[in-house]
Write a protein that holds these residues in place. Structure first.
Motif, PDB file in Angstrom:
ATOM      1  N   ALA A 375       0.673  -1.262  -0.107  1.00  0.00           N
ATOM      2  CA  ALA A 375       0.206  -0.154  -0.105  1.00  0.00           C
ATOM      3  C   ALA A 375       0.896   1.261   0.088  1.00  0.00           C
ATOM      4  CB  ALA A 375      -0.957   0.122   1.141  1.00  0.00           C
ATOM      5  N   PRO A 376       1.992   1.579   0.645  1.00  0.00           N
ATOM      6  CA  PRO A 376       2.635   2.626   0.868  1.00  0.00           C
ATOM      7  C   PRO A 376       3.453   2.806  -0.494  1.00  0.00           C
ATOM      8  CG  PRO A 376       3.121   1.449   2.580  1.00  0.00           C
ATOM      9  CD  PRO A 376       2.565   0.510   1.863  1.00  0.00           C
ATOM     10  N   VAL A 377       3.845   1.746  -1.351  1.00  0.00           N
ATOM     11  CA  VAL A 377       4.321   2.053  -2.565  1.00  0.00           C
ATOM     12  C   VAL A 377       3.352   2.348  -3.692  1.00  0.00           C
ATOM     13  CG1 VAL A 377       5.520   0.880  -4.573  1.00  0.00           C
ATOM     14  CG2 VAL A 377       6.246   0.181  -2.319  1.00  0.00           C
ATOM     15  N   GLU A 378       2.184   1.747  -3.573  1.00  0.00           N
ATOM     16  CA  GLU A 378       1.130   2.371  -4.599  1.00  0.00           C
ATOM     17  C   GLU A 378       0.769   3.609  -4.232  1.00  0.00           C
ATOM     18  OE1 GLU A 378      -1.508  -1.711  -5.561  1.00  0.00           O
ATOM     19  OE2 GLU A 378      -2.073  -0.367  -3.788  1.00  0.00           O
ATOM     20  N   SER A 379       0.703   4.247  -3.185  1.00  0.00           N
ATOM     21  CA  SER A 379       0.289   5.431  -2.764  1.00  0.00           C
ATOM     22  C   SER A 379       1.509   6.383  -3.309  1.00  0.00           C
ATOM     23  CB  SER A 379       0.092   5.941  -1.290  1.00  0.00           C
ATOM     24  OG  SER A 379      -0.238   7.100  -0.990  1.00  0.00           O
ATOM     25  N   ALA A 380       2.842   6.083  -2.963  1.00  0.00           N
ATOM     26  CA  ALA A 380       3.699   6.713  -3.711  1.00  0.00           C
ATOM     27  C   ALA A 380       3.793   6.850  -5.060  1.00  0.00           C
ATOM     28  CB  ALA A 380       5.083   6.190  -3.180  1.00  0.00           C
ATOM     29  N   GLY A 381       3.448   5.694  -5.808  1.00  0.00           N
ATOM     30  CA  GLY A 381       3.615   5.723  -7.318  1.00  0.00           C
ATOM     31  C   GLY A 381       2.389   6.512  -7.796  1.00  0.00           C
ATOM     32  N   SER A 408       9.331  -5.911 -12.832  1.00  0.00           N
ATOM     33  CA  SER A 408      10.060  -6.743 -13.292  1.00  0.00           C
ATOM     34  C   SER A 408      11.500  -6.754 -12.356  1.00  0.00           C
ATOM     35  CB  SER A 408      10.556  -6.614 -14.767  1.00  0.00           C
ATOM     36  OG  SER A 408      11.167  -5.281 -14.785  1.00  0.00           O
ATOM     37  N   SER A 409      11.955  -7.977 -12.336  1.00  0.00           N
ATOM     38  CA  SER A 409      13.400  -7.949 -11.333  1.00  0.00           C
ATOM     39  C   SER A 409      13.274  -7.343  -9.912  1.00  0.00           C
ATOM     40  CB  SER A 409      14.609  -7.016 -12.189  1.00  0.00           C
ATOM     41  OG  SER A 409      14.702  -7.767 -13.463  1.00  0.00           O
ATOM     42  N   GLY A 410      12.061  -7.609  -9.664  1.00  0.00           N
ATOM     43  CA  GLY A 410      11.648  -7.087  -8.205  1.00  0.00           C
ATOM     44  C   GLY A 410      11.640  -5.601  -7.959  1.00  0.00           C
ATOM     45  N   SER A 411      11.176  -4.811  -8.897  1.00  0.00           N
ATOM     46  CA  SER A 411      11.045  -3.497  -8.996  1.00  0.00           C
ATOM     47  C   SER A 411       9.818  -2.988  -9.749  1.00  0.00           C
ATOM     48  CB  SER A 411      12.260  -2.615  -9.532  1.00  0.00           C
ATOM     49  OG  SER A 411      13.310  -2.999  -8.448  1.00  0.00           O
ATOM     50  N   LEU A 412       9.172  -2.028  -9.305  1.00  0.00           N
ATOM     51  CA  LEU A 412       8.282  -1.144  -9.924  1.00  0.00           C
ATOM     52  C   LEU A 412       9.232  -0.223 -10.635  1.00  0.00           C
ATOM     53  CD1 LEU A 412       5.127  -0.477 -10.458  1.00  0.00           C
ATOM     54  CD2 LEU A 412       5.381   1.076  -8.603  1.00  0.00           C
ATOM     55  N   ARG A 413       8.552  -0.358 -12.152  1.00  0.00           N
ATOM     56  CA  ARG A 413       9.174   0.613 -12.882  1.00  0.00           C
ATOM     57  C   ARG A 413       7.980   1.370 -13.520  1.00  0.00           C
ATOM     58  NH1 ARG A 413      12.705  -3.804 -13.302  1.00  0.00           N
ATOM     59  NH2 ARG A 413      14.791  -3.097 -12.904  1.00  0.00           N
ATOM     60  N   PRO A 455      11.234  14.815 -26.753  1.00  0.00           N
ATOM     61  CA  PRO A 455      10.474  14.342 -25.927  1.00  0.00           C
ATOM     62  C   PRO A 455      10.975  14.325 -24.551  1.00  0.00           C
ATOM     63  CG  PRO A 455      10.897  12.386 -26.894  1.00  0.00           C
ATOM     64  CD  PRO A 455      11.914  13.364 -27.611  1.00  0.00           C
ATOM     65  N   THR A 456      10.238  14.397 -23.622  1.00  0.00           N
ATOM     66  CA  THR A 456      10.592  14.030 -22.272  1.00  0.00           C
ATOM     67  C   THR A 456      10.078  12.817 -21.680  1.00  0.00           C
ATOM     68  OG1 THR A 456      10.288  16.442 -21.397  1.00  0.00           O
ATOM     69  CG2 THR A 456      10.197  15.050 -19.887  1.00  0.00           C
ATOM     70  N   VAL A 457      11.233  12.079 -21.180  1.00  0.00           N
ATOM     71  CA  VAL A 457      10.888  10.642 -20.526  1.00  0.00           C
ATOM     72  C   VAL A 457      11.408  10.688 -19.202  1.00  0.00           C
ATOM     73  CG1 VAL A 457      11.443   8.351 -20.975  1.00  0.00           C
ATOM     74  CG2 VAL A 457      11.135   9.775 -22.652  1.00  0.00           C
ATOM     75  N   ILE A 458      10.536  10.249 -18.396  1.00  0.00           N
ATOM     76  CA  ILE A 458      10.752  10.388 -17.011  1.00  0.00           C
ATOM     77  C   ILE A 458      10.581   8.658 -16.304  1.00  0.00           C
ATOM     78  CG2 ILE A 458      10.314  11.232 -14.548  1.00  0.00           C
ATOM     79  CD1 ILE A 458       9.337  13.554 -15.751  1.00  0.00           C
ATOM     80  N   ASN A 459      11.733   8.254 -15.735  1.00  0.00           N
ATOM     81  CA  ASN A 459      11.665   6.884 -15.443  1.00  0.00           C
ATOM     82  C   ASN A 459      11.696   6.909 -13.791  1.00  0.00           C
ATOM     83  OD1 ASN A 459      11.754   5.033 -17.770  1.00  0.00           O
ATOM     84  ND2 ASN A 459      13.571   6.560 -18.155  1.00  0.00           N
ATOM     85  N   LEU A 460      10.751   6.069 -13.217  1.00  0.00           N
ATOM     86  CA  LEU A 460      10.644   5.838 -11.709  1.00  0.00           C
ATOM     87  C   LEU A 460      10.905   4.357 -11.458  1.00  0.00           C
ATOM     88  CD1 LEU A 460       7.636   7.884 -11.350  1.00  0.00           C
ATOM     89  CD2 LEU A 460       9.482   8.118  -9.712  1.00  0.00           C
ATOM     90  N   GLU A 461      11.689   4.195 -10.497  1.00  0.00           N
ATOM     91  CA  GLU A 461      12.038   2.454 -10.372  1.00  0.00           C
ATOM     92  C   GLU A 461      11.776   2.508  -8.839  1.00  0.00           C
ATOM     93  OE1 GLU A 461      15.324  -0.708 -10.574  1.00  0.00           O
ATOM     94  OE2 GLU A 461      15.370   0.817 -12.110  1.00  0.00           O
ATOM     95  N   VAL A 462      11.114   1.672  -8.272  1.00  0.00           N
ATOM     96  CA  VAL A 462      10.954   1.452  -6.884  1.00  0.00           C
ATOM     97  C   VAL A 462      11.199  -0.065  -6.464  1.00  0.00           C
ATOM     98  CG1 VAL A 462       9.621   1.798  -4.590  1.00  0.00           C
ATOM     99  CG2 VAL A 462       9.612   3.420  -6.576  1.00  0.00           C
ATOM    100  N   PRO A 463      12.054  -0.371  -5.664  1.00  0.00           N
ATOM    101  CA  PRO A 463      12.249  -1.742  -5.326  1.00  0.00           C
ATOM    102  C   PRO A 463      10.832  -2.374  -4.407  1.00  0.00           C
ATOM    103  CG  PRO A 463      14.057  -0.965  -5.037  1.00  0.00           C
ATOM    104  CD  PRO A 463      13.392   0.311  -5.385  1.00  0.00           C
ATOM    105  N   CYS A 464      10.385  -3.173  -4.861  1.00  0.00           N
ATOM    106  CA  CYS A 464       9.262  -3.980  -4.030  1.00  0.00           C
ATOM    107  C   CYS A 464       8.701  -5.178  -4.714  1.00  0.00           C
ATOM    108  CB  CYS A 464       7.927  -3.077  -4.190  1.00  0.00           C
ATOM    109  SG  CYS A 464       7.193  -2.616  -5.565  1.00  0.00           S
ATOM    110  N   LYS A 465       7.818  -5.953  -3.919  1.00  0.00           N
ATOM    111  CA  LYS A 465       7.407  -7.079  -4.275  1.00  0.00           C
ATOM    112  C   LYS A 465       5.845  -7.012  -4.660  1.00  0.00           C
ATOM    113  CE  LYS A 465      10.145  -9.920  -0.887  1.00  0.00           C
ATOM    114  NZ  LYS A 465      10.205 -10.844   0.093  1.00  0.00           N
ATOM    115  N   LEU A 466       5.746  -7.990  -5.806  1.00  0.00           N
ATOM    116  CA  LEU A 466       4.373  -8.113  -6.298  1.00  0.00           C
ATOM    117  C   LEU A 466       3.456  -9.245  -5.513  1.00  0.00           C
ATOM    118  CD1 LEU A 466       2.512  -6.370  -8.509  1.00  0.00           C
ATOM    119  CD2 LEU A 466       3.234  -8.225 -10.019  1.00  0.00           C
ATOM    120  N   SER A 467       2.298  -8.726  -4.932  1.00  0.00           N
ATOM    121  CA  SER A 467       1.415  -9.996  -4.254  1.00  0.00           C
ATOM    122  C   SER A 467       0.801 -10.738  -5.692  1.00  0.00           C
ATOM    123  CB  SER A 467       0.846  -9.549  -3.248  1.00  0.00           C
ATOM    124  OG  SER A 467      -0.215  -8.551  -3.621  1.00  0.00           O
TER     125      SER A 467
END
Length: 467
Positions: A375-381, A408-413, A455-467
């Protein structure tokens, strides 16, 4: 990207070298390019050593002459004193720039090692301190030198210049020299006996040894060239291993930097949380609370009029009903700003689709997530994407945007791109810095690519697990 703090890069498996004959030839070109960096490092090493040696020699000669000849001041004293002052001036003017250039060269070596040699090298530099002078953007000489010289990574980068100059050139030039030696010494003289190629004998003399027939020369030349081409990738990987041996930070340095990063993200998270609480308090005080107080006064007035003027009391009751509806709507908006119900019920992907529907732009959301995130990762994303889409609508001049979600690879991208004018710079505003701080609280990173013209491309990567 944490307000200019040099973050330690995690060590990862580097990309594989390109296979096949073209890849082996490309490895020779990469070796020559890295040799160019080696020469640049030799220049930097000379710039680092020359001021110190000059100042030390000048001081030594001056003191030695004074001890041997008393306190008399003559021409030799003047020359020694001039050398000392020149060395000190060079230390002040040249050393800081040379140390920073050495750091940049080491970082470039790390990037090229991962890209060309297939060997990833971590980095762990001490964060840049805040300028001691209020309002200044630049560090003073003492503060800059203290920051650089007290950082163990600075000495590790300098050691790499020495090791690279002593050993690195062997790994880089060995395959190139085998190819060049095979072509110039054997292939070209061996080809002089071939019909139609007699002209090459004027500048390529065959080596003198028993049995140096054209066939033997060609065979030796082909073998040397093939050996050089074949060993090019091996030499590159060995060079990357040597660079990793010298440039990889110690475990203690990585832990110290990690502690500093966690302390900074903790401070920023606490500041952000406190600011959010103040915003909620202000919205409640100025919005819903004011409407509820006004509704109470209206109901009190209606109670006094209900016996004497029922029509007026009825109008006041209608007004109180409308005020309660507006207060409820404001409370719902406030709750949605804290944690949107669609995010709690449907997850991050559907919540971002709801954001896309409310955006004034044409926003396409791709890449469904096959599960729920913490839930905290979903809120931050969610709030990070909300801020980025708001920035696109306000500043980019874009007509369309795209949000891509992946795990992928244990991270939300998350990738947010638009077709706007580009030129987004995190250092010029607080929006992107706020997004970076939000994801940094979860050990995440934000990378911005926004050249002028888009163009502008912004990438976010947050390590987390997918249930």
């Amino acid at each position: 990207m944490m307000n200019g703090v040099a973050a330690g890069a995690r060590e990862a498996t580097g990309p594989r070298l390109r296979p096949g004959f073209p890849g082996r030839l490309l490895a020779l070109g990469h070796a020559l390019a890295l040799f160019g960096l080696l020469l640049a490092g030799a220049v930097l090493l000379a710039l680092l050593a020359a001021p110190v040696i000059l100042a030390a020699l000048g001081l030594g000669q001056f003191l030695k002459y004074q001890l041997n000849h008393g306190l008399a001041f003559d021409g030799q004293d003047a020359r020694d004193l001039f050398a000392l002052l020149l060395g000190l001036a060079c230390c002040r003017l040249v050393l800081p720039a040379a140390l920073l250039a050495t750091r940049r060269l080491a970082m470039l070596t790390r990037r090229l090692s991962a890209r060309w040699c297939g060997v990833a090298i971590a980095a762990a530099y001490a964060p840049k301190p805040v300028p001691a002078t209020a309002g200044s953007r630049h560090l003073g000489y003492q503060q800059r030198m203290s920051w650089l010289l007290n950082d163990v990574s600075t000495w590790r980068d300098t050691a790499w210049l020495v090791v690279n100059l002593v050993v690195g050139w062997v790994l880089l030039l060995a395959p190139v020299m085998m190819v060049g030696f095979g072509v110039i010494t054997f292939l070209v003289p061996g080809s002089a006996a071939v019909p139609g190629m007699h002209g090459v004998s004027r500048w390529a003399t065959p080596p003198a040894f028993p049995g140096n027939t054209p066939t033997v020369l060609l065979a030796i030349g082909v073998a040397l060239v093939a050996l050089g081409v074949a060993t090019g990738p091996v030499a590159l990987r060995g060079y990357g291993g040597l660079a990793r041996l010298v440039l990889t930070p110690s475990r203690e340095a990585e832990l110290a930097l990690r502690v500093e990063q966690l302390a900074q993200t903790r401070r920023e998270t606490l500041d952000t949380g406190a600011a959010e609480l103040r915003r909620i308090e202000r919205d409640l005080h100025d919005g819903a609370q004011a409407r509820l107080v006004a509704m109470g006064l209206t109901l009190d007035a209606a109670g006094r009029l209900i016996d004497t003027d029922p029509a007026a009391a009825r109008a006041l009751l209608y007004e109180a009903r409308d005020a309660s509806a507006r207060a409820l709507a404001e409370l719902r908006d406030l709750v949605r700003g804290i944690h949107p119900p669609v995010l709690a019920d449907r997850g991050l992907a559907d919540a971002i689709r709801a954001l896309a529907l409310d955006s004034p732009l044409r926003v396409q959301v791709t890449g469904p997530l096959d599960g729920r995130l913490p839930a905290p990762v979903e809120s931050a994303g969610y709030f990070a994407v909300s801020e980025l889409l708001a920035n696109v609508a306000k500043h980019s001049g874009a007509g369309a945007a795209e949000v891509d979600l992946r795990h992928s690879s244990g991270s939300l991208r998350i990738t947010v791109s638009d077709d706007g004018a580009g030129g987004a710079n995190p250092s010029r505003g607080t929006g992107l810095q706020g997004v970076a701080r939000r994801v940094a609280a979860f050990d995440g990173v934000l990378v911005v690519s926004s050249p002028a013209g888009g163009p502008t491309v912004i990438n976010l990567e947050v390590p987390c697990k997918l249930s």
